[in-house]
Design a protein around this motif. Sequence first.
Motif, PDB file in Angstrom:
ATOM      1  N   LEU A  60       0.828  -1.215   0.000  1.00 64.85           N
ATOM      2  CA  LEU A  60       0.000   0.000   0.000  1.00 64.85           C
ATOM      3  C   LEU A  60       0.858   1.258   0.000  1.00 64.85           C
ATOM      4  O   LEU A  60       0.412   2.314  -0.446  1.00 64.85           O
ATOM      5  CB  LEU A  60      -0.943   0.023   1.210  1.00 64.85           C
ATOM      6  CG  LEU A  60      -2.108  -0.954   1.188  1.00 64.85           C
ATOM      7  CD1 LEU A  60      -2.882  -0.875   2.499  1.00 64.85           C
ATOM      8  CD2 LEU A  60      -3.024  -0.688   0.005  1.00 64.85           C
TER       9      LEU A  60
ATOM     10  N   LYS B  94       1.067   3.303  -3.087  1.00 61.04           N
ATOM     11  CA  LYS B  94      -0.096   4.066  -3.532  1.00 61.04           C
ATOM     12  C   LYS B  94      -0.094   5.512  -3.046  1.00 61.04           C
ATOM     13  O   LYS B  94      -0.966   6.281  -3.412  1.00 61.04           O
ATOM     14  CB  LYS B  94      -1.384   3.396  -3.037  1.00 61.04           C
ATOM     15  CG  LYS B  94      -1.678   2.086  -3.698  1.00 61.04           C
ATOM     16  CD  LYS B  94      -3.041   1.598  -3.268  1.00 61.04           C
ATOM     17  CE  LYS B  94      -3.453   0.412  -4.108  1.00 61.04           C
ATOM     18  NZ  LYS B  94      -4.872   0.149  -4.029  1.00 61.04           N
TER      19      LYS B  94
ATOM     20  N   THR C 184      -6.998   7.419  -3.037  1.00 61.59           N
ATOM     21  CA  THR C 184      -6.636   8.786  -3.403  1.00 61.59           C
ATOM     22  C   THR C 184      -7.909   9.533  -3.760  1.00 61.59           C
ATOM     23  O   THR C 184      -8.750   9.026  -4.503  1.00 61.59           O
ATOM     24  CB  THR C 184      -5.678   8.786  -4.616  1.00 61.59           C
ATOM     25  OG1 THR C 184      -4.523   8.025  -4.279  1.00 61.59           O
ATOM     26  CG2 THR C 184      -5.258  10.190  -4.992  1.00 61.59           C
TER      27      THR C 184
END
Length: 97
Positions: free
Chosen positions: A53, A56, A91
């Motif tokens: 993660l 990201k 996001t």
Amino acid sequence: MSDEIKITGEVIHVGELKTYGTNGFQKAEFVIKTDEEYPQEIPIECAGKKADLIEKVSVGESVDVYVNLRGNYWEKGERWFPSISAWRVVTRSGEGK
């Protein structure tokens, strides 16, 4: 805990992914500054199966981070250590980087 915990804010720091031990356990940390009247800078870890993660997030991005609160007891120091572990990062489109 039955409710999802979501932290919303801007990424202000991204640490590097580190590998530990012979089994290849991975862990990284990033920090977000919350979107609220009194903003907080909260370190969040990505560990184990969720270590990827970290890829990201980038400094300057606005994100929603879904987390689990965890705690560990260290007998030698007679202390508890809390941790905030990400299990999902989203996001926010149109904002941030």
